[in-house]
Scaffold this active site. Structure first.
Site, mmCIF file in Angstrom:
data_model
loop_
_atom_site.group_PDB
_atom_site.id
_atom_site.type_symbol
_atom_site.label_atom_id
_atom_site.label_comp_id
_atom_site.label_asym_id
_atom_site.label_seq_id
_atom_site.Cartn_x
_atom_site.Cartn_y
_atom_site.Cartn_z
ATOM 1 N N MET A 1 33.157 51.355 38.668
ATOM 2 C CA MET A 1 33.576 51.898 37.381
ATOM 3 C C MET A 1 32.339 52.033 36.498
ATOM 4 O O MET A 1 31.677 51.044 36.190
ATOM 5 C CB MET A 1 34.609 50.956 36.754
ATOM 6 C CG MET A 1 35.091 51.350 35.384
ATOM 7 S SD MET A 1 36.504 50.335 34.847
ATOM 8 C CE MET A 1 35.790 48.693 34.803
ATOM 9 N N ARG B 1 41.318 44.183 33.476
ATOM 10 C CA ARG B 1 41.466 43.127 32.475
ATOM 11 C C ARG B 1 42.398 42.033 32.977
ATOM 12 O O ARG B 1 42.134 40.846 32.783
ATOM 13 C CB ARG B 1 41.959 43.734 31.167
ATOM 14 C CG ARG B 1 40.866 44.458 30.433
ATOM 15 C CD ARG B 1 41.348 45.282 29.255
ATOM 16 N NE ARG B 1 40.199 45.865 28.557
ATOM 17 C CZ ARG B 1 40.274 46.768 27.609
ATOM 18 N NH1 ARG B 1 41.460 47.217 27.219
ATOM 19 N NH2 ARG B 1 39.181 47.237 27.031
ATOM 20 N N TYR C 1 32.855 40.934 29.954
ATOM 21 C CA TYR C 1 33.070 42.272 30.518
ATOM 22 C C TYR C 1 34.527 42.702 30.483
ATOM 23 O O TYR C 1 35.417 41.918 30.216
ATOM 24 C CB TYR C 1 32.443 42.435 31.897
ATOM 25 C CG TYR C 1 32.823 41.517 33.027
ATOM 26 C CD1 TYR C 1 33.968 40.750 33.058
ATOM 27 C CD2 TYR C 1 31.985 41.452 34.156
ATOM 28 C CE1 TYR C 1 34.276 39.958 34.138
ATOM 29 C CE2 TYR C 1 32.284 40.663 35.249
ATOM 30 C CZ TYR C 1 33.427 39.922 35.235
ATOM 31 O OH TYR C 1 33.727 39.137 36.330
ATOM 32 N N GLU C 2 34.721 44.000 30.742
ATOM 33 C CA GLU C 2 36.024 44.672 30.614
ATOM 34 C C GLU C 2 36.588 44.555 29.194
ATOM 35 O O GLU C 2 37.795 44.473 28.995
ATOM 36 C CB GLU C 2 37.031 44.120 31.637
ATOM 37 C CG GLU C 2 36.545 44.082 33.062
ATOM 38 C CD GLU C 2 36.062 45.434 33.576
ATOM 39 O OE1 GLU C 2 36.360 46.450 32.941
ATOM 40 O OE2 GLU C 2 35.361 45.466 34.597
ATOM 41 N N GLY C 3 35.712 44.545 28.216
ATOM 42 C CA GLY C 3 36.134 44.411 26.819
ATOM 43 C C GLY C 3 36.039 42.958 26.401
ATOM 44 O O GLY C 3 36.761 42.106 26.927
#
Length: 597
Positions: free
Chosen positions: A164, A297, A441-443
């Site tokens: 990604m 997430r 990571y991932e927000g």
């Protein structure tokens, strides 16, 4: 260092005795023909063997060796490539994939348990199949039939992996300002040019091909996030007969030097007119990518549970063996120079906090996964809509609350070890380093809290929250006279009422003051997470209580005592969190820039 053992007993308890997963699977078209209790149990058993036998032994050595970069080529630590081949050949990469394209079609409530074992055994390794599964999900939801037929089967079988590609050196959370460009070609493909950073497993030697999902902007793109499109960009071109062609115009410029997860390759990826293919509609790429992001997430939350479980296993084994001082009630092992530190109240406090949050977190993941299965397979359109809302509401909690508690659990485990927890040979310091990234990571977890408070609660005036509150209220109503739950129903009722009151308070306050959402967000997420864990611990008490009297294993009695610890020592934190939220944003927003010093 304790050898990792998959927590199969607890997983079976959740699936079979708490959530009646086999009953749900049998009731959902699309699942009933793919899985039954015997199949599910065999999957858990085999996954546990692979996690403990193949992946966990590579965890520390992979961290110590790390990945190697040489002129764009990335070589994985010794043993990773063989372990990946074993994992892929077993069909594990496509465990939850669509059977129409070669996946196994297993429910998320089962897949989540497998993912936890993989992540708990070796997080760096586990990131690769996790990202592939997420890329498959986005491609399946938004790609053309031609793209799905061409790429999904090889990705499900693990021959090709996925990555990604979002972040750029100047653009992290604010993806609207990305600079990567996509120029249309005459044959319907696009030439992708730009640089992406922090790309996990963007380059490696474990799979034959790597399929990148890349965010970029078309020449006519409107500014901001509404101008982002999503493109599939393979490392190697794929010929019409599905054989691999030439190397695409992309390369790994370097590997990041990181605090943890050294066994995984975190890449700087350069695209120099690489050939790519549009996934979904032009300028709708962010929506398509968020299909993958939301999956990741939840996956990061699962990573947290796996790491917390590994930390607890390590700390418990050490506390049973380490001899220091005598018990405050008198010597327990008089034939030894001291008692095991497990006898000391403060060590028990640490271990029980770890145990309560880890088992509560596993229950929370399974709860969310069941809602995901309903959202995907339920036939009733209204119920499916509710399930979608619940997944949207619970996903940021799963990502942020569970990883915050996971790092707490790893640090507490390190504290149980004392000085030995700071020493490399015991493996505990690696868990602290590895788990830290799950909050980022991932927000980042602050962004997750803002998403929960702002988008999932305030923006819909609490509608999504009401679904969750009703679920808890139904349980309370149905069990308020159950003697097994005496001492739990009333505190749970108070907790959900407290959460509901705070929810209403923030919704009302946000209308007059836009800073209220951000000021409340992190504390609100913690308040929500603790309340959700209280609900799930009450459900575990209900299942464990009837079996505790004849329990010789200590499993059910241990459940009851852990629940009691959670309600006595951890749930009261919700009172302070609620009070802090009600105090509003004034004290933090009153500072001028100069007053920060």
């Amino acid at each position: 260092m304790a050898e990792y053992q998959a927590p199969l007993r607890d997983m079976r308890f959740l699936l079979n005795e708490i959530f009646d997963a086999p009953g749900q699977w049998a009731s959902l078209p699309g699942l009933s023909e793919n899985v039954d209790p015997e199949t599910a149990d065999a999957i858990l058993e085999e996954a546990g063997k692979i996690a403990a036998g193949s992946l966990a032994p590579l965890n520390q050595s992979g961290d110590e060796e790390g990945c190697h970069w040489d002129n764009g080529t990335v070589t994985t630590p010794e043993g990773f490539k063989d372990a990946y081949q074993t994992y892929a050949e077993g069909g594990w990469v496509g465990l939850g994939g669509d059977p129409n394209y070669g996946g196994m079609g297993m429910p998320k409530s089962l897949v989540a348990q497998v993912e936890e074992m993989v992540q708990g055994a070796n997080m760096a390794f586990g990131l690769c199949p996790m990202l592939t599964a997420g890329a498959c999900l986005a491609l399946h939801a938004h790609g053309s039939e031609e793209l799905k037929q061409k790429y999904l089967p090889k990705m499900y079988e693990g021959t090709w992996s996925g990555a990604m590609d979002l972040t750029e050196p100047h653009a992290g959370t604010d993806l609207g300002i990305i600079r990567t460009k996509a120029k249309p070609n005459d044959d319907g493909s696009y030439s992708i040019t730009g640089t992406k950073i922090f790309i996990t497993w963007g380059e490696h030697d474990m799979a034959e091909n790597i399929i990148h999902l890349v965010l970029a902007k078309l020449p006519d793109a409107p500014p901001g996030p509404k101008g982002i499109s999503l493109f599939l960009v393979p490392k190697y071109e794929v010929n019409d007969d599905d054989s691999l062609g030439e190397h695409n115009a992309l390369s790994c410029g370097s590997l990041e030097e990181k605090m943890g997860i050294h066994g995984s390759a975190t890449c700087v990826m350069n695209y120099d007119g690489a050939r790519g293919f549009l996934v979904g509609e032009p300028h709708k790429g962010l929506m398509a990518m968020f299909t993958m992001m939301n999956y990741e997430r939840l996956g990061v939350g699962i990573q947290g549970v796996g790491a917390a479980e590994a930390s607890y296993q390590n700390a418990l084994a050490y506390a049973r063996e380490r001899l220091q001082s005598r018990s405050p009630t008198g010597a327990q092992e008089k034939d030894k120079v001291a008692d095991p530190i497990l006898v000391h109240p403060d060590v028990r406090r640490m271990l029980l906090k770890m145990k309560a949050h880890t088992e509560g977190s596993r229950a929370f993941i399974t709860y969310v996964a069941q809602w995901l299965d309903q959202a995907k397979f339920a036939e009733d359109a209204e119920f499916q809509k509710k399930a979608d809302a619940m997944v949207a509401l619970l996903t940021p909690v799963a990502k942020a609350f569970l990883t915050d508690r996971a790092l707490d659990t790893c640090v507490i485990g390190q504290q149980v070890f004392g000085g030995h927890g700071y020493i490399r040979e015991w493996g505990q310091e690696q868990l602290v380093r590895d788990t830290r990234i799950t909050q980022i990571y991932e927000g980042t977890n602050g962004i997750q809290a803002m998403d929960l408070m702002g988008r999932k609660v305030v923006a819909n005036n609490g509608q999504f929250f009401e679904y969750f509150a009703d679920d808890v209220a139904d349980f309370i109503t149905e069990n308020q006279d159950d003697p097994a739950l005496e001492g739990y129903i009333q505190p749970l009722a108070s907790a959900i009422e407290r959460l509901a009151d705070v929810t209403e308070h923030v919704i009302n306050s946000a209308g007059d003051n836009p800073t209220e959402v951000g000021a409340a967000a992190v504390d609100y997420l913690d308040l929500f997470g603790l309340t959700a864990e209280a609900y799930l611990w009450a459900r575990m008490v209900k299942a464990a209580k009837p079996k505790a009297d004849n329990d010789t294993s200590g499993f059910y009695t241990g459940k009851l005592k852990t629940a009691r610890f959670f309600y006595d020592r951890l749930l009261p934190q919700t009172v302070a969190l609620a009070e802090g939220i009600r105090n509003g944003s004034d004290s933090m927003m009153a500072f001028s820039e100069e007053e920060f010093g």
